[in-house]
Each structure stands twice: as structure tokens, then as C-alpha cells.
Design an enzyme around this catalytic site. Structure first.
Site, PDB file in Angstrom:
ATOM      1  N   ARG A 254       0.860  -1.181   0.000  1.00 31.73           N
ATOM      2  CA  ARG A 254       0.000   0.000   0.000  1.00 31.73           C
ATOM      3  C   ARG A 254       0.896   1.230   0.000  1.00 31.73           C
ATOM      4  O   ARG A 254       2.057   1.181   0.396  1.00 31.73           O
ATOM      5  CB  ARG A 254      -0.904   0.012   1.235  1.00 31.73           C
ATOM      6  CG  ARG A 254      -1.894  -1.153   1.282  1.00 31.73           C
ATOM      7  CD  ARG A 254      -2.736  -1.103   2.549  1.00 31.73           C
ATOM      8  NE  ARG A 254      -3.733  -2.180   2.565  1.00 31.73           N
ATOM      9  CZ  ARG A 254      -3.513  -3.397   3.052  1.00 31.73           C
ATOM     10  NH1 ARG A 254      -2.327  -3.674   3.590  1.00 31.73           N
ATOM     11  NH2 ARG A 254      -4.465  -4.310   3.036  1.00 31.73           N
ATOM     12  N   HIS A 411      -4.474 -10.097   3.003  1.00 33.24           N
ATOM     13  CA  HIS A 411      -5.933 -10.156   3.103  1.00 33.24           C
ATOM     14  C   HIS A 411      -6.342 -11.169   4.172  1.00 33.24           C
ATOM     15  O   HIS A 411      -5.850 -12.291   4.189  1.00 33.24           O
ATOM     16  CB  HIS A 411      -6.554 -10.552   1.758  1.00 33.24           C
ATOM     17  CG  HIS A 411      -6.412  -9.507   0.708  1.00 33.24           C
ATOM     18  ND1 HIS A 411      -6.439  -9.782  -0.651  1.00 33.24           N
ATOM     19  CD2 HIS A 411      -6.243  -8.154   0.798  1.00 33.24           C
ATOM     20  CE1 HIS A 411      -6.296  -8.661  -1.332  1.00 33.24           C
ATOM     21  NE2 HIS A 411      -6.174  -7.661  -0.481  1.00 33.24           N
TER      22      HIS A 411
END
Length: 446
Positions: A254, A411
């Protein structure tokens, strides 16, 4: 050694640093103070240096500038003798402590993070205290405080305690129905969370209608760039910005995770990146691209040089995780904890009031990325975070196992990773548009 030789020395030592400029300024002032020709060698010891520093203090020169002068004297001595006198080094450290004390204020208060903006409403300061006590991240604090201030502006003649549920509903409705088209569902949820925190956790009021009303978030497919588009964007970026793109696309980071990388997180021998405190405060390990290792090593050496300069000036601290900051206070100066993408300037921390070097801001890559995207001719609505989407999609296209991709992406649920199956380019997919069959049949009939 003359002044001109010292000037060449510091320019060769630090060709692009502002330090070389102020070093020469202070050196010239020393020549003037002792009334010596600039082509002579100055004899500088602790006694003579202290006399010069006392003169500067009498003229109102602050500790941080007197520290610069002491550092300059040490550099001049190093140029002549090859080492710095420990007595002069002690003067540098003393002035560094004075400068830090003046900049940072009370150390105990800084550790309690009770630094607040001036003229802030009392309820907002109380909300900040509660958020910090519960260890919410600073980005969350900024967002929540922003929504509370907007509510107070919406109800200017009402105290926070007296704001009614009807006024809160009207405020939230105004966010959705304003002339600009209204906020997104996720933004509306954030506003509701901020108001719930204010009224329930700070003011002790229950707002049941907010807890049971949820904005519906539409399901959208992520924007994914092709390999060619990424190559074009990378080519359009300034060279000093390309490494951040390489790590985000090559490791699925990210944007914030990449900006917050520390030197110790780059495990070069293992070929991995250790992502600390990612989304949901989770750690994970992802891949360090082999093709980026040479640039990473070069960047680390640049960081080492900057850190040595900061330490020389009595600085070199960075923000540390809460528990470690309390348990190992000296660790904040160690090289391994320094930011890989450090800001070129030091600044005051908005929470603690401490003055140190932070990592680069979001705009460091975001603005050049947007320009490079436009120049490449790509019309996709891509942002730096699209590089992370592209990382996952391209891995799946190359045959990577979806569970592996899930772990690399961090995730919690494989369903989140499976969304990339909908956007991947699958050349072997045996689906043919009915329009193609219709046109082919028409040609055969003719």
C-alpha cells in the site's frame, strides 16, 4: 588550511547539502571574530570555541545556530588533523541537547502526547486525548477531528452537549445532498463513526439511530494497469521516485506501507520486505523484487549518509512505536529504525511536539504519478494504490496460487483476493462474443 580549502573540503564532503553553505558562513564568521586573514590556518581548541559561542549567545543567537557553529569548528579540526577533539565534541553534544530542549519542550509532556493546536474547542481537545489514550492512529485522529469541527460549524449556536439527534441527521443529510454531488458511502460511514465516537466515548451519549443506519457501498472492480502502462508511467517519473513505484508494484505494498518502510524492514539477503503495522495493525512478509535490490542498497547508503549528518548535529531521532519508545528510548537514533523514504526536512510532530525527521508525504509520489499517467496517454482512473491491484492481478495471470497472493497482500479473507480473478486478463478464456459469431455468419452467407 585556508578558508578556501575548507570551502572545497565541505563541498566535496557534502556537495548537495545545505550544511556546506552554513558551514562556510560560520567559518568566515570565526575568521572575522578572531581577526585572522582567510588564507591562514586557524588554531581552534575548546577555550577559543567557547569564547566565540559566548559571543554569539550575547548577540541572541539561539542554541541550534550555536550548535551549527560548534559543528563547523569540529569539521575544520577534522580537515586539519583527521579527527575531532573530544572536548569540542562534548561542546557539540551539549548544544545539541540545549537545541532539542528548546525545540521539543518538556520531555515528559512530549511522551504523554499532549500537544494540541492553539485555540481549539475544548471538546475537540478532549476527543484527541481519548483517541490517543486508546492508541488510534494519527490519520484516524485527523479524520475524526475534521468531521467534529464540521459538525460544530454546522451548528454554530449550539454547544456540543446540546446538539440534538435531529441536527445530527440534518448534518449527515447535507453531506449526501450538497451541490457537489455528495460524499461517497465510505466517506459517510467515516463521518458517522467520528460522530459516534464523539457522543458515545467522549460525551457519554447514546446515538442509537447512527448505529443501525449504514450507507450501502457499491461493489466496484479495482483499477488494474497493464505491464506496458506501468512501464510507461515508470519512465515518466523522476528517477528519485521510481524506487517507490518499484516496491509498491513489485511487492504489493500500500502507498502508506511503502512510505513508512524502515531500513531494518528491507531483508536483502532473504529477498523479502517485512511490512509492519499494516492495515488492521497486521504484520506480513512480501517479496523484495530482485531487480530493485541495487537501487535499494543505494538508497540505504544515502540514508546512512544523511543519518550520520543528523547525528553530527545532535539529531537523528525518528518516531518509534509506543511500547518500544518507552522501553528503549535510545533506539530512536539507531540507523535501522530510520525511514527508507525520509523527508528532506525535519519537522515538529503534531502529537508529541517533538522535532524530528518524518517519512515523505503522500504527495511525494501521488503528484508525479498523476503527471506521468497523463503523459503516458493512459486514460484509466489510476492512482498509486492501483500498483498494488496490478501486483495481485499479474501474479494470478502468471499462475500464482491464490492463497499465496492472499498472504502477500495481507488479506484476512480469500474472498477479498478473489476479486482480482474478475479483472485478470485470461487469454485462454474460451468465451466468444455473440456479436462476433453474428458478423462471421453474415459474411459466410454473403
Amino acid at each position: 588550511m585556508s578558508f578556501d580549502q575548507f570551502h572545497l573540503y565541505v563541498r566535496r564532503l557534502q556537495p548537495n547539502w545545505p550544511d556546506s553553505q552554513w558551514s562556510c558562513i560560520w567559518m568566515r564568521r570565526m575568521y572575522e571574530f578572531w581577526k585572522r586573514p582567510v588564507d591562514e590556518t586557524l588554531a581552534i581548541d575548546r577555550e577559543r570555541l567557547v569564547s566565540f559561542l559566548r559571543y554569539l549567545k550575547s548577540k541572541g543567537v539561539p542554541p541550534w545556530q550555536r550548535q551549527q557553529a560548534a559543528v563547523t569548528a569540529g569539521r575544520y579540526q577534522t580537515m586539519i588533523t583527521g579527527e575531532i577533539d573530544p572536548a569540542i565534541q562534548e561542546v557539540v553534544r551539549t548544544l545539541a541537547d540545549l537545541a532539542a530542549a528548546q525545540r521539543n519542550g518538556d520531555q515528559a509532556a512530549a511522551e504523554k502526547e499532549n500537544h494540541f493546536p492553539d485555540n481549539e474547542p475544548e471538546v475537540v481537545s478532549e476527543m484527541r486525548k481519548t483517541l490517543r489514550r486508546r492508541r488510534y492512529k494519527y490519520d484516524t485522529e485527523k479524520a475524526y477531528v475534521g468531521w467534529v469541527i464540521r459538525l460544530l460549524h454546522f451548528c454554530p449556536n449550539t454547544t456540543p452537549e446540546a446538539i440534538t439527534e435531529s441536527e445530527i441527521r440534518n448534518f449527515l443529510s447535507s453531506l449526501v445532498t450538497n451541490e457537489s454531488g455528495g460524499v461517497s458511502a465510505s466517506t459517510l460511514r467515516q463521518a458517522k463513526s467520528a460522530l459516534l465516537f464523539l457522543f458515545q466515548q467522549v460525551l457519554g451519549r447514546e446515538l442509537g439511530f447512527l448505529e443501525h443506519s449504514e450507507a450501502t457501498k457499491p461493489k466496484k472492480l479495482p483499477v488494474v494497469l497493464t505491464r506496458g502502462e506501468i512501464a510507461s508511467i515508470r519512465q515518466g517519473l523522476p528517477k528519485n521516485k521510481r524506487l517507490m513505484l518499484d516496491l509498491m508494484y513489485g511487492g504489493g505494498l500500500r502507498h502508506k506501507e511503502c512510505r513508512r518502510l524502515r531500513i531494518k524492514d528491507l531483508q536483502i539477503e532473504e529477498g523479502t520486505i517485512l511490512v509492519r503495522d499494516g492495515k488492521g495493525e497486521k504484520d506480513r512478509i512480501t517479496v523484495l523484487p530482485q531487480s530493485a535490490i541495487a537501487d535499494v542498497i543505494k538508497k540505504i547508503e544515502e540514508c546512512r549518509t544523511r543519518h550520520q549528518r543528523d547525528l553530527e548535529r545532535g539529531e537523528g531521532e525518528v518516531h518509534m512505536p509506543d511500547a518500544l519508545a518507552r522501553k528503549y528510548p535510545s533506539e530512536s537514533r539507531r540507523f535501522g529504525w530510520q525511514w527508507l523514504f525520509a523527508s528532506p526536512k525535519t519537522r515538529t510532530d503534531p502529537r508529541s511536539g517533538r522535532h524530528w525527521r518524518h517519512h515523505v508525504s503522500e504527495d511525494y509520489l501521488a503528484k508525479p504519478f498523476t503527471r506521468a499517467l497523463q503523459e503516458s496517454g493512459c486514460v484509466k482512473n489510476a492512482v498509486p494504490h492501483s500498483l498494488r491491484h496490478s501486483f495481485a492481478t499479474h501474479l494470478l495471470e502468471d499462475g500464482a496460487d491464490i492463497r499465496t497472493v492472499q498472504e502477500l497482500m495481507g488479506h484476512a479473507d480469500v474472498k477479498t483476493t478473489m476479486i482480482y480473478l474478475h479483472v485478470m486478463n485470461r487469454p485462454g478464456l474460451s468465451v466468444r462474443s455473440p456479436l462476433d459469431r453474428l458478423k462471421n455468419d453474415s459474411k459466410e452467407a454473403e
